[in-house]
Design a protein around this motif. Sequence first.
Motif, short mmCIF file in Angstrom:
data_model
loop_
_atom_site.label_atom_id
_atom_site.label_comp_id
_atom_site.label_asym_id
_atom_site.label_seq_id
_atom_site.Cartn_x
_atom_site.Cartn_y
_atom_site.Cartn_z
N PRO A 9 4.42 4.59 12.36
CA PRO A 9 4.06 4.66 11.00
C PRO A 9 5.12 4.11 10.09
O PRO A 9 4.66 3.04 9.14
N LEU A 10 6.29 4.45 10.12
CA LEU A 10 7.36 4.08 9.37
C LEU A 10 7.58 2.64 9.37
O LEU A 10 7.69 1.95 8.52
N CYS A 12 5.42 0.33 10.48
CA CYS A 12 4.36 -0.53 9.94
C CYS A 12 4.13 -0.72 8.47
O CYS A 12 4.05 -1.45 7.72
N ILE A 13 4.54 0.52 7.81
CA ILE A 13 4.57 0.53 6.33
C ILE A 13 5.93 -0.23 5.80
O ILE A 13 5.59 -0.84 4.95
N VAL A 14 7.36 -0.10 6.48
CA VAL A 14 8.02 -0.99 6.07
C VAL A 14 7.68 -2.50 6.09
O VAL A 14 8.06 -3.60 5.28
N PHE A 15 7.11 -2.87 7.42
CA PHE A 15 6.83 -4.20 7.32
C PHE A 15 5.90 -4.51 6.25
O PHE A 15 5.83 -5.61 5.91
N GLY A 16 4.65 -3.79 6.24
CA GLY A 16 3.95 -4.04 5.02
C GLY A 16 4.62 -4.31 3.67
O GLY A 16 4.39 -5.12 3.04
N ILE A 17 5.34 -3.30 3.41
CA ILE A 17 6.02 -3.43 1.90
C ILE A 17 6.90 -4.75 1.98
O ILE A 17 6.80 -5.29 0.85
N ARG A 18 7.54 -4.97 3.08
CA ARG A 18 8.45 -6.07 3.30
C ARG A 18 7.47 -7.37 2.94
O ARG A 18 8.06 -8.37 2.45
N LEU A 19 6.36 -7.53 3.57
CA LEU A 19 5.42 -8.77 3.29
C LEU A 19 4.90 -8.76 1.75
O LEU A 19 4.76 -9.93 1.29
N TYR A 20 4.45 -7.79 1.61
CA TYR A 20 3.65 -7.56 0.17
C TYR A 20 4.36 -6.86 -1.29
O TYR A 20 3.34 -6.75 -1.99
N GLY A 21 5.33 -6.24 -0.92
CA GLY A 21 5.66 -5.35 -1.95
C GLY A 21 5.30 -4.02 -1.96
O GLY A 21 4.19 -3.78 -1.10
N TRP A 22 5.29 -3.17 -2.92
CA TRP A 22 4.91 -1.69 -2.95
C TRP A 22 3.32 -1.80 -3.04
O TRP A 22 2.76 -0.78 -2.45
N TRP A 24 0.54 -3.81 -2.52
CA TRP A 24 -0.34 -4.02 -1.28
C TRP A 24 0.35 -3.73 -0.11
O TRP A 24 -0.52 -3.50 1.01
N GLY A 25 1.50 -3.64 -0.01
CA GLY A 25 2.45 -3.26 1.11
C GLY A 25 2.09 -2.16 1.95
O GLY A 25 1.94 -1.95 2.89
N LEU A 26 1.75 -0.96 0.99
CA LEU A 26 1.34 0.33 1.59
C LEU A 26 0.03 0.39 2.41
O LEU A 26 -0.22 0.71 3.54
N ALA A 27 -0.87 -0.43 1.73
CA ALA A 27 -2.21 -0.40 2.56
C ALA A 27 -2.12 -1.46 3.63
O ALA A 27 -2.70 -1.01 4.39
N LEU A 32 -1.84 -1.91 9.39
CA LEU A 32 -1.22 -2.41 10.78
C LEU A 32 -1.05 -1.08 11.78
O LEU A 32 -1.59 -1.12 12.78
N LEU A 33 -1.01 -0.25 11.12
CA LEU A 33 -1.03 1.49 11.98
C LEU A 33 -2.44 1.58 12.56
O LEU A 33 -2.52 1.91 13.64
N ALA A 34 -3.26 1.40 11.70
CA ALA A 34 -4.97 1.54 12.13
C ALA A 34 -5.42 0.54 13.29
O ALA A 34 -5.87 0.95 14.17
N CYS A 35 -4.73 -0.48 13.23
CA CYS A 35 -4.87 -1.46 14.43
C CYS A 35 -4.24 -1.06 15.55
O CYS A 35 -4.98 -1.25 16.71
N LEU A 36 -3.16 -0.49 15.56
CA LEU A 36 -2.54 0.24 16.82
C LEU A 36 -3.10 1.40 17.47
O LEU A 36 -3.51 1.31 18.47
N LEU A 37 -3.61 2.18 16.43
CA LEU A 37 -4.42 3.38 16.83
C LEU A 37 -5.76 2.95 17.27
O LEU A 37 -6.37 3.47 18.38
N LEU A 38 -6.41 2.12 16.80
CA LEU A 38 -7.86 1.65 17.21
C LEU A 38 -7.88 1.26 18.27
O LEU A 38 -8.95 0.68 19.00
#
Length: 151
Positions: A9-10, A12-22, A24-27, A32-38
């Motif tokens: 989870p950490l 995925c969230i860091v990767f998202g924030i790195r791509l989109y900033g705070w 949209w990054g958290l979403a 991404l985490l949902a993709c892993l779990l699904l």
Amino acid sequence: MRKSGWIWPLLCIVFGIRLYGWGWGLAAGLLLLACLLLHEVGHMLAAWALGVPVREFGLCLVGAYNRRAYATRRRDEILISFAGPLMNILLAFVLVFVPNIGFQVGLCSLLLGIVNLIPLPSSDGLRIVKNIFGTTIPGTPVIAQASVSPQ
């Protein structure tokens, strides 16, 4: 979640924030985490549909996982193994419609599904290949051998 499961989870969230900033990054990280779990949910749904018991589901250091019994037929093992990557491929098409972040997260889901089909150690692709050919690769056990009763 296992002790080391918090890493995914950490990451995925860091990767998202790195791509989109705070904003949209958290979403994006949560998607991404949902993709892993699904992906694992896809395996579980196929297993349940085929009558194979699922015992556990979660995250560990090497990623998402589920613990289940082996199917009694090779065909069922192949279907269960293919269901996770199929879930990621289907998710990729759905995620395209999520504004701002959907295309890149969908691409990540698509890549996760495709890479999982490559017959590498611990991959769904390897389980599929082993069950199609009914052979083992040195050092690995056969998954779901068909039972033959004497006549």
